[in-house]
Design an enzyme around this catalytic site. Structure first.
Site, mmCIF file in Angstrom:
data_model
loop_
_atom_site.group_PDB
_atom_site.id
_atom_site.type_symbol
_atom_site.label_atom_id
_atom_site.label_comp_id
_atom_site.label_asym_id
_atom_site.label_seq_id
_atom_site.Cartn_x
_atom_site.Cartn_y
_atom_site.Cartn_z
ATOM 1 N N TYR A 150 -119.829 68.681 17.775
ATOM 2 C CA TYR A 150 -118.466 69.155 18.008
ATOM 3 C C TYR A 150 -117.456 68.007 17.905
ATOM 4 O O TYR A 150 -116.499 67.919 18.688
ATOM 5 C CB TYR A 150 -118.346 69.822 19.386
ATOM 6 C CG TYR A 150 -119.127 71.104 19.544
ATOM 7 C CD1 TYR A 150 -119.792 71.697 18.468
ATOM 8 C CD2 TYR A 150 -119.219 71.723 20.789
ATOM 9 C CE1 TYR A 150 -120.511 72.865 18.627
ATOM 10 C CE2 TYR A 150 -119.938 72.906 20.946
ATOM 11 C CZ TYR A 150 -120.586 73.462 19.869
ATOM 12 O OH TYR A 150 -121.312 74.623 20.030
ATOM 13 N N SER B 167 -116.853 85.195 16.931
ATOM 14 C CA SER B 167 -115.959 84.095 16.523
ATOM 15 C C SER B 167 -114.543 84.588 16.244
ATOM 16 O O SER B 167 -113.852 84.101 15.344
ATOM 17 C CB SER B 167 -116.515 83.371 15.288
ATOM 18 O OG SER B 167 -117.760 82.792 15.570
#
Length: 269
Positions: free
Chosen positions: A69, A216
């Site tokens: 990330y 998402s």
């Protein structure tokens, strides 16, 4: 404030107690190669701190990060200083992200290196849960790479409290739960193929974290139907689900998600 304080639950048999929603932090560290319907700007430290404070006020104690990330872990270390006891931290091993490209290494050696690096970045002596960040070859990773054995040793040494797999297949999820503590599974209004992993977890009292619970941001329903509520009704109707990781940097979305989850879970009690 309508929150999740009363709905914390055990993560399988790990001894960890977590909120039914967790905060995903990919957007704190990375804006390349992410599959969201709209672009976004990575929040600055002030905005990130406000978001984390709001999450905590709303009863969220679960935070999800990963080396893949971007700068998420190294930002969270300073942002969470003085609050370690307030958070259950999930990180990962196996996937790296540099120069806009992902690469994978599931060796035992890399797992040990990755966990030590995460401990430094997060400014902590232990990580509550470490998941293997699968590239989709779940069974091969679990059976051939040595990564699970390395995580078991790190757990024995007290560097991590629990371990599991963020996988992509039913077979991988089942094996991950048999040999570890937790599986992170895709489960939403559009994708329910991994439901057998949830069923197994419910029977065996293992931990389940849901990823992509809101598809998402892509969940589409009939006009007038709240996609967040419909998603949470599906997710929390399953007794195998412990918590859903929802990645947002929008305080209004976060508050709405928490209020909706509290209403759905409270209505089932």
């Amino acid at each position: 404030m309508n929150g999740l304080h009363d709905f914390h639950r055990p993560l399988g048999d790990t001894g960890l107690v977590v909120s039914p929603l967790g905060l995903g932090t990919v957007k704190l560290g990375r804006d390349q190669g992410v599959k969201y319907p709209a672009g976004f700007t990575i929040p600055d430290d002030f905005e990130a701190r406000q978001l984390l404070n709001l999450a905590r006020e709303l009863g969220i104690n679960l935070i999800d990060t990963a080396p893949a990330y971007g700068r998420s872990e190294e930002r969270l270390g300073p942002l969470l200083r003085g609050q370690r006891q307030d958070w259950v931290i999930v990180s990962k091993v196996g996937e790296e992200f540099e120069g806009g490209v992902s690469s994978f290494n599931f060796s035992a050696e890399h797992a040990r290196f990755s966990v030590e690096r995460s401990l430094k970045r997060l400014e902590t002596d232990f990580i509550d849960l470490v998941l293997v960040h699968s590239d989709g070859n779940d069974l091969a990773i679990l059976q051939d790479s040595g990564v699970y054995e390395a995580l078991a040793e790190l757990k024995q040494a007290g560097k991590i409290r629990a371990f599991g797999l963020s996988g992509k297949t039913v077979e991988g999820g089942l094996l991950a739960l048999q040999q570890g503590d937790c599986a992170m599974v895709t489960y939403n209004l559009n994708e329910q193929a991994e439901k057998p992993v949830l069923d197994f977890a419910a029977q065996q009292h293992k931990g389940i974290l849901i990823k992509k619970g809101l598809a998402s941001g892509h969940a589409c329903l009939d006009a007038g139907v709240d996609p967040v509520r419909a998603s949470f009704e599906l997710i929390f109707d399953h007794p195998g689900v412990t918590s859903a990781i929802i990645g947002t940097i929008n305080p209004l979305h976060l508050s709405h998600n928490v209020a909706t989850a509290a209403a759905v879970i409270g209505g089932r009690c």
